[in-house]
Design a protein around this motif. Structure first.
Motif, mmCIF file in Angstrom:
data_model
loop_
_atom_site.group_PDB
_atom_site.id
_atom_site.type_symbol
_atom_site.label_atom_id
_atom_site.label_comp_id
_atom_site.label_asym_id
_atom_site.label_seq_id
_atom_site.Cartn_x
_atom_site.Cartn_y
_atom_site.Cartn_z
ATOM 1 N N ASP A 479 0.853 -1.184 0.000
ATOM 2 C CA ASP A 479 0.000 0.000 0.000
ATOM 3 C C ASP A 479 0.892 1.239 0.000
ATOM 4 O OD1 ASP A 479 -1.823 1.991 0.381
ATOM 5 O OD2 ASP A 479 -2.678 1.192 2.231
ATOM 6 N N PRO A 480 0.815 2.084 -1.033
ATOM 7 C CA PRO A 480 1.696 3.260 -1.087
ATOM 8 C C PRO A 480 1.399 4.308 -0.017
ATOM 9 C CG PRO A 480 0.776 2.764 -3.254
ATOM 10 C CD PRO A 480 0.005 1.956 -2.254
ATOM 11 N N ALA A 481 0.156 4.365 0.481
ATOM 12 C CA ALA A 481 -0.247 5.482 1.330
ATOM 13 C C ALA A 481 0.657 5.680 2.554
ATOM 14 C CB ALA A 481 -1.709 5.314 1.751
ATOM 15 N N PRO A 482 0.980 4.632 3.330
ATOM 16 C CA PRO A 482 1.844 4.870 4.496
ATOM 17 C C PRO A 482 3.240 5.367 4.124
ATOM 18 C CG PRO A 482 0.703 2.761 4.689
ATOM 19 C CD PRO A 482 0.504 3.244 3.288
ATOM 20 N N ILE A 483 3.764 4.906 2.970
ATOM 21 C CA ILE A 483 5.082 5.357 2.534
ATOM 22 C C ILE A 483 5.002 6.823 2.112
ATOM 23 C CG2 ILE A 483 7.030 4.841 1.024
ATOM 24 C CD1 ILE A 483 6.165 2.615 3.011
ATOM 25 N N GLU A 484 3.927 7.193 1.443
ATOM 26 C CA GLU A 484 3.742 8.600 1.066
ATOM 27 C C GLU A 484 3.642 9.488 2.298
ATOM 28 O OE1 GLU A 484 1.397 7.470 -3.098
ATOM 29 O OE2 GLU A 484 0.282 8.075 -1.320
ATOM 30 N N GLU A 485 2.975 8.984 3.337
ATOM 31 C CA GLU A 485 2.865 9.772 4.571
ATOM 32 C C GLU A 485 4.243 10.022 5.186
ATOM 33 O OE1 GLU A 485 0.416 11.329 6.184
ATOM 34 O OE2 GLU A 485 -0.801 10.947 4.404
ATOM 35 N N ILE A 486 5.096 9.019 5.135
ATOM 36 C CA ILE A 486 6.456 9.185 5.666
ATOM 37 C C ILE A 486 7.214 10.229 4.858
ATOM 38 C CG2 ILE A 486 8.680 8.018 5.953
ATOM 39 C CD1 ILE A 486 7.074 5.464 6.599
ATOM 40 N N LEU A 487 7.061 10.184 3.543
ATOM 41 C CA LEU A 487 7.733 11.181 2.702
ATOM 42 C C LEU A 487 7.216 12.585 2.993
ATOM 43 C CD1 LEU A 487 7.937 9.278 -0.707
ATOM 44 C CD2 LEU A 487 9.860 10.118 0.640
ATOM 45 N N PHE A 488 5.904 12.708 3.189
ATOM 46 C CA PHE A 488 5.321 14.018 3.486
ATOM 47 C C PHE A 488 5.878 14.607 4.786
ATOM 48 C CE2 PHE A 488 1.620 13.032 0.620
ATOM 49 C CZ PHE A 488 1.774 14.140 -0.193
ATOM 50 N N GLN A 489 6.321 13.728 5.688
ATOM 51 C CA GLN A 489 6.839 14.211 6.969
ATOM 52 C C GLN A 489 8.220 14.847 6.836
ATOM 53 O OE1 GLN A 489 6.683 10.763 9.510
ATOM 54 N NE2 GLN A 489 4.469 10.508 9.227
ATOM 55 N N HIS A 490 8.896 14.618 5.715
ATOM 56 C CA HIS A 490 10.213 15.226 5.519
ATOM 57 C C HIS A 490 10.019 16.723 5.284
ATOM 58 C CE1 HIS A 490 14.101 16.254 3.758
ATOM 59 N NE2 HIS A 490 14.570 15.106 4.245
ATOM 60 N N PRO A 491 10.792 17.556 5.946
ATOM 61 C CA PRO A 491 10.555 19.007 5.862
ATOM 62 C C PRO A 491 10.737 19.603 4.469
ATOM 63 C CG PRO A 491 12.604 18.498 7.043
ATOM 64 C CD PRO A 491 11.867 17.214 6.896
ATOM 65 N N ALA A 492 11.431 18.891 3.558
ATOM 66 C CA ALA A 492 11.660 19.442 2.224
ATOM 67 C C ALA A 492 10.595 19.034 1.215
ATOM 68 C CB ALA A 492 13.039 19.015 1.721
ATOM 69 N N VAL A 493 9.722 18.090 1.572
ATOM 70 C CA VAL A 493 8.797 17.497 0.596
ATOM 71 C C VAL A 493 7.454 18.218 0.596
ATOM 72 C CG1 VAL A 493 7.505 15.418 -0.008
ATOM 73 C CG2 VAL A 493 9.907 15.244 0.672
ATOM 74 N N GLY A 494 7.039 18.640 -0.601
ATOM 75 C CA GLY A 494 5.730 19.265 -0.748
ATOM 76 C C GLY A 494 4.672 18.304 -1.246
ATOM 77 N N ALA A 496 4.175 14.083 -2.618
ATOM 78 C CA ALA A 496 4.816 12.770 -2.653
ATOM 79 C C ALA A 496 3.852 11.743 -3.219
ATOM 80 C CB ALA A 496 5.277 12.345 -1.262
ATOM 81 N N ALA A 497 4.395 10.806 -3.983
ATOM 82 C CA ALA A 497 3.586 9.719 -4.532
ATOM 83 C C ALA A 497 4.481 8.498 -4.710
ATOM 84 C CB ALA A 497 2.959 10.117 -5.865
ATOM 85 N N VAL A 498 3.915 7.322 -4.494
ATOM 86 C CA VAL A 498 4.621 6.060 -4.700
ATOM 87 C C VAL A 498 3.822 5.219 -5.689
ATOM 88 C CG1 VAL A 498 5.405 3.913 -3.617
ATOM 89 C CG2 VAL A 498 5.694 6.093 -2.411
ATOM 90 N N VAL A 499 4.503 4.717 -6.704
ATOM 91 C CA VAL A 499 3.864 3.880 -7.723
ATOM 92 C C VAL A 499 4.757 2.668 -7.972
ATOM 93 C CG1 VAL A 499 2.713 5.835 -8.827
ATOM 94 C CG2 VAL A 499 4.974 5.127 -9.638
ATOM 95 N N GLY A 512 9.382 6.086 -5.660
ATOM 96 C CA GLY A 512 8.771 7.298 -5.142
ATOM 97 C C GLY A 512 9.034 8.499 -6.033
ATOM 98 N N TYR A 513 8.086 9.423 -6.041
ATOM 99 C CA TYR A 513 8.229 10.714 -6.721
ATOM 100 C C TYR A 513 7.916 11.807 -5.713
ATOM 101 C CZ TYR A 513 8.514 8.536 -11.339
ATOM 102 O OH TYR A 513 8.911 7.803 -12.440
ATOM 103 N N VAL A 514 8.721 12.859 -5.709
ATOM 104 C CA VAL A 514 8.466 13.976 -4.795
ATOM 105 C C VAL A 514 8.617 15.296 -5.538
ATOM 106 C CG1 VAL A 514 9.223 12.733 -2.723
ATOM 107 C CG2 VAL A 514 10.879 14.079 -4.025
ATOM 108 N N GLN A 515 7.795 16.241 -5.144
ATOM 109 C CA GLN A 515 7.996 17.634 -5.539
ATOM 110 C C GLN A 515 8.417 18.380 -4.284
ATOM 111 O OE1 GLN A 515 4.844 19.578 -7.757
ATOM 112 N NE2 GLN A 515 5.402 21.578 -6.908
#
Length: 636
Positions: A479-494, A496-499, A512-515
């Protein structure tokens, strides 16, 4: 019982033919409820055992080696031990609505526990490879009353996990320990053999009459990360799976199956175990680790020769691995077909099986919510590689368009891609937690698969992609959602998506993809390390995290994940084709949407001399053949 299909009261001495749609519809004129001869999994196994009680039901190979001396469990022993297990659970206070969870490798006790639990109450097979907090979430969601687990033994950490979680299970009344010690009754821990041995083996002490509508099991799904969804199976759901598989594969008593799939997966417990045992066949269990034991694949042809196996059946990664094993002088003439599911079989792998082994490839499709297989390639009909076949008799598939809120709009025309929805006797009635049922069904009883597909003019189903976000890595859901949540917690990430990105072995790997936020920056590997240290599920850690700007969005502001999947596939295929570009061949690849395949990789070759085109095209096809994603070659 005189018919060849023990679970069908109507079939006589010969299995019916299903070479045309008309024959299938004619067969369905007899209502399914008038056909089925077993109301419960306990009834189904009793029917299988009655054919020849002294025949082997399970042959357990400790090392997955043809030279092993197997531990043989006859049908008389099996049904007796299942009955004893049901009585053991009854003595521990288990009733029809109580849950017995178990965490066991592929030992004989695992099979006995599964069906004994279903005869006494509700079975809940749990993946023992999960992290303790994930296990605790599943056990609590199921309201586990009794837990059966492997005791403390070298090479396994199952018991250590039990010790970590037992204090957080308020509904737990007893733990039953398989091997590894004599238990600790004063603290609610009992030895399996001590409890089961005194129980009668010839009847259910409870006197329970199990109906088809009674709940048989909860299977956890929804990914290896995230809140567990517990799929509620009735006995009728599970018996239908055994009935349908045996019907189409024309199962007969005495047939052997090399078995190595985990019982916490419906493919192992319902598609392989229950049909085999209800038909009087024999499971040859390939060590406690099953197909995860490297010896199982390494010894595959010797095992086929020794046990005269008719089916080569597993997940696509195992099927692909067997192709690399030399047959030598092994006699594999007993094989009738290969079968696979859990994730898509690459067309090239299917073609190689047909070419090298001369076997038809029976690809199947389903989900935990359909009690495993819902469609399959019919052996009576020509195989269409890349298709997952036709619905089982009495099962139905529709392709529909849904609106942005997931509501039904219309059915799709033939060959038009839409969302796959399914109905039939195998489809579950809903998740245990009603909160998970939102959007799970269309029109009340058609389960929403979350997959995209099309039905061709003959009714064959072709899976073209996924509407839902799960990444399927080697048959396991992430499930990508929990991994995306972890990425969102990084202070530089606006954003995040995992596919999933294509992989020649596992089918998909998470990427993962991040903006990044305006003005923010990260060091190479920083985000990967950020996720790795915060994610207990190693398989869910993205293999790479790619910065993008801007993140592709839909009209309503959601991340447009198909664009990311196409980008990930383009990157992977570009890397694979670097073998050509490194030699100076002007070659590029672009993955995008396609009307029939969902997604297609277009490989463009430029300035290739006419006389060299065929050779270069063949090299492209060879390099990309192991991938599920279709491709084409064009010249510019």
């Amino acid at each position: 019982m005189t018919g060849v299909h023990l679970l069908d009261r109507v079939i006589g001495s010969d299995y019916p033919s299903f070479t045309t749609a008309a024959e299938i519809r004619a067969f369905e004129q007899v209502p399914y409820t008038e056909r089925i001869a077993a109301q419960s999994t306990y009834d189904a196994i009793r029917l299988g055992a009655a054919v020849n009680p002294d025949a082997p039901a399970i042959q357990f190979l400790p090392n997955a080696d043809p030279a092993d001396i197997p531990l043989v469990i006859t049908y008389r022993d099996l049904i007796g031990r299942v009955t004893q297990a049901a009585n053991m659970f009854h003595a521990l206070g288990v009733g029809p609505n109580d849950v017995i969870s178990f965490m066991l490798p592929l030992l004989p006790e695992a099979f006995i526990t599964l069906f004994g639990a279903e005869a006494a109450g509700i079975a809940n097979p749990v993946n023992p490879l999960l992290e303790p907090h994930q296990i605790a979430e599943i056990l609590n969601a199921a309201r586990t009353k009794v837990l059966v687990a492997l005791g403390p033994l070298p090479g396994t950490d199952i018991w250590q996990k039990v010790e970590k979680v037992r204090g957080s299970l308020p509904h737990l009344k007893a733990i039953v320990q398989v091997h590894g010690g004599g238990g600790d009754p004063a603290n609610g821990i009992y030895a399996f053999n001590d409890l089961i041995t005194p129980q009668p083996a010839d009847h259910l002490v409870s006197g329970r009459q199990i109906s088809a509508d009674d709940t048989a099991a909860y299977f956890h799904t929804g990914g290896t990360t995230g809140t567990p969804k517990l799929v509620r199976h009735s006995h009728g759901n599970q018996v239908y799976q055994a009935w349908g598989v045996n019907l189409l594969l024309k199962a007969k008593p005495g047939a052997t199956l090399l078995f190595g799939m985990p019982l916490f997966h419906v493919g192992g417990s319902l598609t392989q175990t229950l049909p085999t045992l209800s038909a009087g066949g024999c499971l040859v269990v390939l060590s406690p680790s099953g197909w995860r034991n490297p010896a199982a694949v390494r010894n595959i042809w010797g095992l086929v020769e020794r046990f005269r196996t008719e089916t080569l059946s597993s997940v696509p990664t195992v099927l692909a691995a067997t192709l690399a094993i030399p047959q030598g002088t092994a006699d594999v003439s007993s094989l009738r077909y290969a079968a696979g599911g859990g994730s898509a079989i690459p067309v090239a792998v299917g073609q190689a099986i047909q070419d090298k082994l001369k076997l038809p490839v029976v690809e199947v499709y389903g989900m935990t919510e359909t009690s495993s297989i819902h469609t399959m390639a019919y052996p009576d009909q020509p195989i269409r590689l890349g298709s997952v076949g036709l619905p089982l008799p009495y099962a139905r598939v529709r392709i529909v368009k849904l609106d942005v809120n997931g509501a039904y709009e219309r059915d799709c025309a033939p060959d038009e891609i839409g969302v796959v929805i399914m109905a039939g006797p195998g489809v579950f009635s809903g998740y245990l937690d009603d909160a998970h049922n939102k959007g799970a069904f269309i029109d009340g009883h058609w389960v929403n698969s979350g997959d995209l597909g099309r039905l061709d003019a003959d009714g064959f189903l072709w899976i073209t992609g996924r509407a839902k976000d799960l990444v399927i890595r080697g048959g396991h859901n992430i499930d990508p959602a929990p991994i995306e949540e972890i990425l969102f917690q990084h202070p530089a990430v606006g954003f995040a998506a995992v596919v999933g990105q294509p992989d020649s072995y596992a089918g998909e790997l998470p990427v993962g993809y991040v903006q990044l936020k305006p003005g923010a920056s990260v060091q190479p590997g920083e985000l990967e390390d950020w996720v790795r240290t915060r994610t207990p599920e190693r398989a869910a850690v993205p293999v790479q995290i790619i910065p993008v700007d801007p993140m592709p969005l839909t009209g309503v502001g959601k991340v447009f994940k198909p664009q990311l999947r196409w980008d990930a596939a383009t990157r992977v295929f570009t890397g694979v084709l670097s073998q050509l570009t490194d030699r100076g061949i002007d070659c590029s690849v672009k993955v995008g949407p396609h009307g029939s395949h969902g997604s297609l990789a277009t490989v463009t070759l430029r300035n290739v001399p006419t006389e060299a085109r065929e050779a270069v095209e063949n090299e492209v096809h060879t390099l990309l053949a192991p991938f599920v994603l279709r491709h084409e070659v064009v010249h510019a």
